[in-house]
Every structure is written in structure tokens, then in C-alpha cells.
Design a protein around this motif. Structure first.
Motif, PDB file in Angstrom:
ATOM      1  N   THR A 167       0.823  -1.202   0.000  1.00  0.00           N
ATOM      2  CA  THR A 167       0.000   0.000   0.000  1.00  0.00           C
ATOM      3  C   THR A 167       0.858   1.254   0.000  1.00  0.00           C
ATOM      4  O   THR A 167       2.006   1.244   0.464  1.00  0.00           O
ATOM      5  CB  THR A 167      -0.933   0.010   1.236  1.00  0.00           C
ATOM      6  OG1 THR A 167      -1.671   1.228   1.255  1.00  0.00           O
ATOM      7  CG2 THR A 167      -0.139  -0.136   2.520  1.00  0.00           C
ATOM      8  N   GLY A 168       0.274   2.322  -0.542  1.00  0.00           N
ATOM      9  CA  GLY A 168       0.943   3.618  -0.495  1.00  0.00           C
ATOM     10  C   GLY A 168       0.656   4.363   0.773  1.00  0.00           C
ATOM     11  O   GLY A 168       1.332   5.348   1.116  1.00  0.00           O
ATOM     12  N   ASN A 169      -0.362   3.922   1.524  1.00  0.00           N
ATOM     13  CA  ASN A 169      -0.696   4.517   2.826  1.00  0.00           C
ATOM     14  C   ASN A 169      -0.054   3.665   3.915  1.00  0.00           C
ATOM     15  O   ASN A 169      -0.596   2.645   4.320  1.00  0.00           O
ATOM     16  CB  ASN A 169      -2.212   4.573   3.021  1.00  0.00           C
ATOM     17  CG  ASN A 169      -2.888   5.419   1.954  1.00  0.00           C
ATOM     18  OD1 ASN A 169      -2.396   6.495   1.614  1.00  0.00           O
ATOM     19  ND2 ASN A 169      -4.016   4.938   1.428  1.00  0.00           N
ATOM     20  N   LEU A 170       1.111   4.062   4.346  1.00  0.00           N
ATOM     21  CA  LEU A 170       1.870   3.246   5.285  1.00  0.00           C
ATOM     22  C   LEU A 170       1.142   3.110   6.615  1.00  0.00           C
ATOM     23  O   LEU A 170       0.626   4.085   7.162  1.00  0.00           O
ATOM     24  CB  LEU A 170       3.252   3.864   5.503  1.00  0.00           C
ATOM     25  CG  LEU A 170       4.105   4.033   4.247  1.00  0.00           C
ATOM     26  CD1 LEU A 170       5.489   4.556   4.609  1.00  0.00           C
ATOM     27  CD2 LEU A 170       4.208   2.729   3.473  1.00  0.00           C
ATOM     28  N   LYS A 171       1.111   1.904   7.124  1.00  0.00           N
ATOM     29  CA  LYS A 171       0.442   1.632   8.403  1.00  0.00           C
ATOM     30  C   LYS A 171       0.985   0.337   8.979  1.00  0.00           C
ATOM     31  O   LYS A 171       1.529  -0.506   8.250  1.00  0.00           O
ATOM     32  CB  LYS A 171      -1.076   1.536   8.229  1.00  0.00           C
ATOM     33  CG  LYS A 171      -1.526   0.567   7.144  1.00  0.00           C
ATOM     34  CD  LYS A 171      -3.028   0.631   6.936  1.00  0.00           C
ATOM     35  CE  LYS A 171      -3.456  -0.216   5.731  1.00  0.00           C
ATOM     36  NZ  LYS A 171      -4.918  -0.145   5.498  1.00  0.00           N
ATOM     37  N   GLY A 172       0.834   0.197  10.273  1.00  0.00           N
ATOM     38  CA  GLY A 172       1.302  -1.018  10.928  1.00  0.00           C
ATOM     39  C   GLY A 172       2.799  -1.167  10.846  1.00  0.00           C
ATOM     40  O   GLY A 172       3.562  -0.217  11.009  1.00  0.00           O
ATOM     41  N   LYS A 173       3.241  -2.373  10.539  1.00  0.00           N
ATOM     42  CA  LYS A 173       4.667  -2.675  10.467  1.00  0.00           C
ATOM     43  C   LYS A 173       5.089  -2.803   9.005  1.00  0.00           C
ATOM     44  O   LYS A 173       4.519  -3.583   8.240  1.00  0.00           O
ATOM     45  CB  LYS A 173       4.947  -3.985  11.207  1.00  0.00           C
ATOM     46  CG  LYS A 173       6.412  -4.375  11.234  1.00  0.00           C
ATOM     47  CD  LYS A 173       6.597  -5.695  11.987  1.00  0.00           C
ATOM     48  CE  LYS A 173       8.066  -6.111  11.994  1.00  0.00           C
ATOM     49  NZ  LYS A 173       8.252  -7.400  12.718  1.00  0.00           N
ATOM     50  N   ILE A 174       6.105  -2.033   8.611  1.00  0.00           N
ATOM     51  CA  ILE A 174       6.589  -2.059   7.238  1.00  0.00           C
ATOM     52  C   ILE A 174       7.562  -3.222   7.072  1.00  0.00           C
ATOM     53  O   ILE A 174       8.498  -3.390   7.845  1.00  0.00           O
ATOM     54  CB  ILE A 174       7.281  -0.734   6.880  1.00  0.00           C
ATOM     55  CG1 ILE A 174       6.296   0.433   7.024  1.00  0.00           C
ATOM     56  CG2 ILE A 174       7.840  -0.782   5.463  1.00  0.00           C
ATOM     57  CD1 ILE A 174       6.933   1.787   6.847  1.00  0.00           C
ATOM     58  N   ASP A 175       7.319  -4.027   6.043  1.00  0.00           N
ATOM     59  CA  ASP A 175       8.168  -5.193   5.757  1.00  0.00           C
ATOM     60  C   ASP A 175       9.121  -4.812   4.628  1.00  0.00           C
ATOM     61  O   ASP A 175       8.779  -4.911   3.434  1.00  0.00           O
ATOM     62  CB  ASP A 175       7.282  -6.380   5.356  1.00  0.00           C
ATOM     63  CG  ASP A 175       8.064  -7.685   5.271  1.00  0.00           C
ATOM     64  OD1 ASP A 175       9.280  -7.628   5.034  1.00  0.00           O
ATOM     65  OD2 ASP A 175       7.448  -8.760   5.430  1.00  0.00           O
ATOM     66  N   ILE A 176      10.336  -4.372   4.984  1.00  0.00           N
ATOM     67  CA  ILE A 176      11.302  -3.902   4.007  1.00  0.00           C
ATOM     68  C   ILE A 176      11.729  -5.041   3.079  1.00  0.00           C
ATOM     69  O   ILE A 176      11.805  -4.879   1.857  1.00  0.00           O
ATOM     70  CB  ILE A 176      12.541  -3.305   4.713  1.00  0.00           C
ATOM     71  CG1 ILE A 176      12.129  -2.133   5.609  1.00  0.00           C
ATOM     72  CG2 ILE A 176      13.578  -2.872   3.676  1.00  0.00           C
ATOM     73  CD1 ILE A 176      11.597  -0.949   4.864  1.00  0.00           C
ATOM     74  N   THR A 177      12.001  -6.212   3.673  1.00  0.00           N
ATOM     75  CA  THR A 177      12.483  -7.346   2.881  1.00  0.00           C
ATOM     76  C   THR A 177      11.486  -7.740   1.803  1.00  0.00           C
ATOM     77  O   THR A 177      11.849  -7.926   0.632  1.00  0.00           O
ATOM     78  CB  THR A 177      12.772  -8.550   3.794  1.00  0.00           C
ATOM     79  OG1 THR A 177      13.718  -8.171   4.796  1.00  0.00           O
ATOM     80  CG2 THR A 177      13.310  -9.731   2.989  1.00  0.00           C
ATOM     81  N   SER A 178      10.218  -7.870   2.186  1.00  0.00           N
ATOM     82  CA  SER A 178       9.189  -8.254   1.209  1.00  0.00           C
ATOM     83  C   SER A 178       8.980  -7.166   0.168  1.00  0.00           C
ATOM     84  O   SER A 178       8.714  -7.461  -1.012  1.00  0.00           O
ATOM     85  CB  SER A 178       7.866  -8.546   1.927  1.00  0.00           C
ATOM     86  OG  SER A 178       7.990  -9.663   2.768  1.00  0.00           O
ATOM     87  N   SER A 179       9.109  -5.916   0.589  1.00  0.00           N
ATOM     88  CA  SER A 179       8.940  -4.807  -0.350  1.00  0.00           C
ATOM     89  C   SER A 179      10.010  -4.843  -1.429  1.00  0.00           C
ATOM     90  O   SER A 179       9.735  -4.622  -2.616  1.00  0.00           O
ATOM     91  CB  SER A 179       8.982  -3.470   0.403  1.00  0.00           C
ATOM     92  OG  SER A 179       7.926  -3.377   1.333  1.00  0.00           O
ATOM     93  N   ILE A 180      11.255  -5.120  -1.020  1.00  0.00           N
ATOM     94  CA  ILE A 180      12.352  -5.195  -1.987  1.00  0.00           C
ATOM     95  C   ILE A 180      12.158  -6.406  -2.902  1.00  0.00           C
ATOM     96  O   ILE A 180      12.339  -6.322  -4.124  1.00  0.00           O
ATOM     97  CB  ILE A 180      13.703  -5.278  -1.251  1.00  0.00           C
ATOM     98  CG1 ILE A 180      13.968  -3.970  -0.490  1.00  0.00           C
ATOM     99  CG2 ILE A 180      14.830  -5.577  -2.233  1.00  0.00           C
ATOM    100  CD1 ILE A 180      15.187  -4.010   0.403  1.00  0.00           C
ATOM    101  N   ARG A 181      11.780  -7.541  -2.310  1.00  0.00           N
ATOM    102  CA  ARG A 181      11.600  -8.768  -3.090  1.00  0.00           C
ATOM    103  C   ARG A 181      10.482  -8.597  -4.127  1.00  0.00           C
ATOM    104  O   ARG A 181      10.597  -9.076  -5.257  1.00  0.00           O
ATOM    105  CB  ARG A 181      11.289  -9.926  -2.151  1.00  0.00           C
ATOM    106  CG  ARG A 181      11.216 -11.278  -2.873  1.00  0.00           C
ATOM    107  CD  ARG A 181      10.878 -12.419  -1.922  1.00  0.00           C
ATOM    108  NE  ARG A 181      11.882 -12.568  -0.881  1.00  0.00           N
ATOM    109  CZ  ARG A 181      11.656 -12.397   0.427  1.00  0.00           C
ATOM    110  NH1 ARG A 181      10.423 -12.067   0.830  1.00  0.00           N
ATOM    111  NH2 ARG A 181      12.596 -12.556   1.311  1.00  0.00           N
ATOM    112  N   GLN A 182       9.413  -7.916  -3.748  1.00  0.00           N
ATOM    113  CA  GLN A 182       8.289  -7.726  -4.660  1.00  0.00           C
ATOM    114  C   GLN A 182       8.437  -6.475  -5.530  1.00  0.00           C
ATOM    115  O   GLN A 182       7.564  -6.193  -6.354  1.00  0.00           O
ATOM    116  CB  GLN A 182       6.982  -7.651  -3.853  1.00  0.00           C
ATOM    117  CG  GLN A 182       6.662  -8.925  -3.090  1.00  0.00           C
ATOM    118  CD  GLN A 182       5.390  -8.806  -2.256  1.00  0.00           C
ATOM    119  OE1 GLN A 182       4.496  -8.037  -2.599  1.00  0.00           O
ATOM    120  NE2 GLN A 182       5.324  -9.559  -1.158  1.00  0.00           N
TER     121      GLN A 182
END
Length: 342
Positions: A65-80
Motif C-alpha cells: 500500500t501507499g498509505n503506510l500503516k502497521g509494520k513495514i516489511d522492508i524485505t518483502s517490499s524489496i523482493r516484490q
């Protein structure tokens, strides 16, 4: 053949919450099949739950999502590679009614709605109730992990509903060759065995409050206190009144007798008799003779119906049958006769 109305009475004793006032009118109704009975129980039960409010819980969701909330998963974001679209993978909690308990209830209601054996009035009743579940997902009924369900103070009122849902899904539901769902006419023997046990225990607890009634454990009467690897002995029903005890072992089988092909003769199933004998002898560790045992079979269509009493080693053993196809008043008489064995 068990009468449908008798199954309702069995359920009422097995699950005491069915004795609430809101369920009382079910007793006066006539049901042609088990599906219609289950639908009627669910309609009352779900209606009661809606008055209390559907159970909600915090559920974990994951989305890019572009509306950041909760816990940001950096690893998954980079992988995807979500950064290219100015989004991040986030894990967040949301207070929702889309809980496993509500999903199971909705799934069961929809299965019964599709069943042609549920009368039109009850199908319409279920359809109206599903409107309150529009934000709740349905499940693959065969993939439900019943053992993972946890009850606590906030959802304890769901126990009856989930027990009924489990009976419908595990005991009645089957798939056809085309992968479609189909309902059996009666519960399978395994679930009926469990219901039969719970019914007998619930009946004697409610109707004989001056007796001590429980599904109790029995200690092995060992001589040297060594019990390593000995199996647990837990009775289906133990009735105690004064100095006397009656241990009842409930049996719901397709047959009550075993056949010996060599002599073409019949006898009581050996393992069952050995089991009740072991229970009684270990319970009566002092040899007082005050402990009795009874095998209580649900009646089948066999030619021979056990109705025997034996005196073995100073203790009384009985093998009886309970005709669940009889009128309820006759069943009560039979259940009273079992207590007289004490």
C-alpha cells in the motif's frame, strides 16, 4: 432407525444451552430429516448471537500500500519490487468480524440453504441471517481445522453453534464425483458415537442430580506403584450413589454382536467386555462388590438384542441396549432401568 425428534433430545442433553427458552419451540415442531432440524437450531442460535453481537477480533492483514500503516516489511517490499510503484508491504491489525468462528457459521448456513431437504421456511430464515454475514468470508468446509478453535470469555456463546456446524460438516457433508457437495441422511457412526456418549452423560447429570455423575478416570490397581506406559482408563459415565458405583460404557456400532464362523454362533464383542471388566475390577480395588459395569449399546437391526446380566468374580456386569427409535417416553424408561443396575 433413530427418530429425528430423538436426535434433538439427544442434542439438548449433550449441549445444555439448547434448553434455553429461545429453543423450546423446536420441541413442538416435526422434522422430516436431520438437515431441517440442524437448520432450525442454527436459526435460533444465530439469532441469539446477533442480539449479543457477532464476535470480533484483531486479525493480521498484509498488503502492498501507499498509505503506510502497521509494520513495514522492508524485505518483502524489496523482493516484490513495490518501491517502483511507490508502495510498501505492510503488516497491520484490524478489528474485524471476519473471524474463523463467524466464517464457519456462515459456511454451514450456506450449505444448508443449498440442501433441498431443508424446508422453504427454514431456508428463507437462513438466507435472512446471512445478510448479517455479508462482510464475512466462507471456507472450504473440508479444510477447517476444528482443533485450532479457541474459546474464551468473549466468544464462549459460540460453542453450541460451532458444535452444530461441526455435526453438519463432519457428519453430514460429502462430495460427489463432480466435486459438488451433498448431504447424507444421517450422521456417520463416529460422530453419532460421540453424541451418544455426550447425551448419556448429560442426561444422567441433569435428571439424577442427587447422584455423582462424571466421565471419571480410573487408576490401575498395581501392586508396586509402577504404572509406566499403562494406558489411561477414562469411563464414559460413572454413576455413584452412596457406597455403590456403576460404570457405563456407551457403544454406538453398526453391530452389537460378533459372529464366530467356525461354529456359526454369536457372542458379545470380546474387546468391549474385556474393557468394562478391566474398569470395574480396577475401580473395585478392595473387592467389595459395590462396583458394577454396564455395556449400553444403541439398538441395531440385528436379530439378537443383548439383554444380559452376569455375576463375575463378585461384581455384576450387564449388557443392555437402548432403542433410540422408540418414543422418547420409552427411552426414558429404558434409561431409568439402567440406573436400577446400580
Amino acid at each position: 432407525m433413530i427418530k429425528i425428534k430423538n436426535i434433538y433430545y439427544m442434542l439438548a442433553y449433550a449441549y445444555q444451552s439448547l434448553n434455553e427458552a429461545s429453543f423450546k419451540n423446536i420441541q413442538s415442531e416435526e422434522f422430516e430429516n436431520l438437515h431441517d432440524l440442524m437448520a432450525a437450531i442454527l436459526i435460533r442460535g444465530v439469532s441469539n448471537q446477533l442480539k449479543r453481537g457477532l464476535h470480533k477480533d484483531y486479525l493480521v492483514y498484509t498488503e502492498a500500500t501507499g498509505n503506510l500503516k502497521g509494520k513495514i516489511d522492508i524485505t518483502s517490499s524489496i523482493r516484490q519490487n513495490t518501491l517502483m510503484t511507490r508502495r510498501m508491504v505492510c503488516h497491520y491489525d484490524q478489528f474485524s468480524e471476519n473471524t474463523p468462528l463467524n466464517q464457519i457459521v456462515k459456511t454451514t448456513m450456506e450449505l444448508l440453504i443449498k440442501s433441498g431437504d431443508v424446508r422453504v421456511a427454514n431456508r428463507k430464515g437462513l438466507q435472512k441471517l446471512t445478510l448479517y454475514f455479508r462482510n464475512i468470508e466462507t471456507l472450504n468446509p473440508f479444510a477447517i481445522n476444528w482443533n485450532a478453535l479457541i474459546y474464551h470469555r468473549n466468544n464462549a456463546t459460540y460453542k453450541l453453534l460451532i458444535n452444530i456446524c461441526q455435526l453438519v460438516i463432519k457428519g453430514l457433508l460429502m462430495t460427489t464425483e463432480t466435486g459438488e457437495y451433498k448431504m447424507n441422511e444421517f450422521l456417520d457412526d463416529q460422530l453419532m458415537h460421540r453424541l451418544y456418549e455426550k447425551f448419556l452423560l448429560g442426561y444422567y447429570k441433569k435428571e439424577y442430580p442427587h447422584y455423582s455423575v462424571s466421565a471419571s478416570y480410573i487408576d490401575w490397581n498395581v501392586d508396586d506403584d509402577i504404572t509406566d506406559f499403562l494406558p489411561t482408563m477414562k469411563t464414559d459415565i460413572t454413576l455413584t450413589h452412596g457406597a455403590k458405583t456403576l460404570i457405563i460404557d456407551a457403544k454406538y456400532y453398526g453391530r452389537t454382536m460378533q459372529t464366530h464362523s467356525l461354529f456359526n454362533s454369536k457372542s458379545i464383542i470380546s474387546a468391549n467386555l474385556y474393557q468394562i471388566f478391566t474398569y470395574v475390577k480396577n475401580k473395585d480395588r478392595n473387592g467389595s462388590g459395590n462396583v458394577s459395569g454396564a455395556l449400553l449399546y444403541a439398538k441395531t437391526d440385528e436379530d439378537i438384542t443383548p439383554d444380559n446380566d452376569y455375576s463375575i468374580g463378585g461384581n455384576r456386569f450387564s449388557v443392555k441396549t437402548l432403542d433410540l427409535g422408540a418414543d422418547w417416553r420409552e427411552i426414558v424408561v429404558q434409561l431409568r432401568a439402567v440406573v436400577a443396575l446400580l
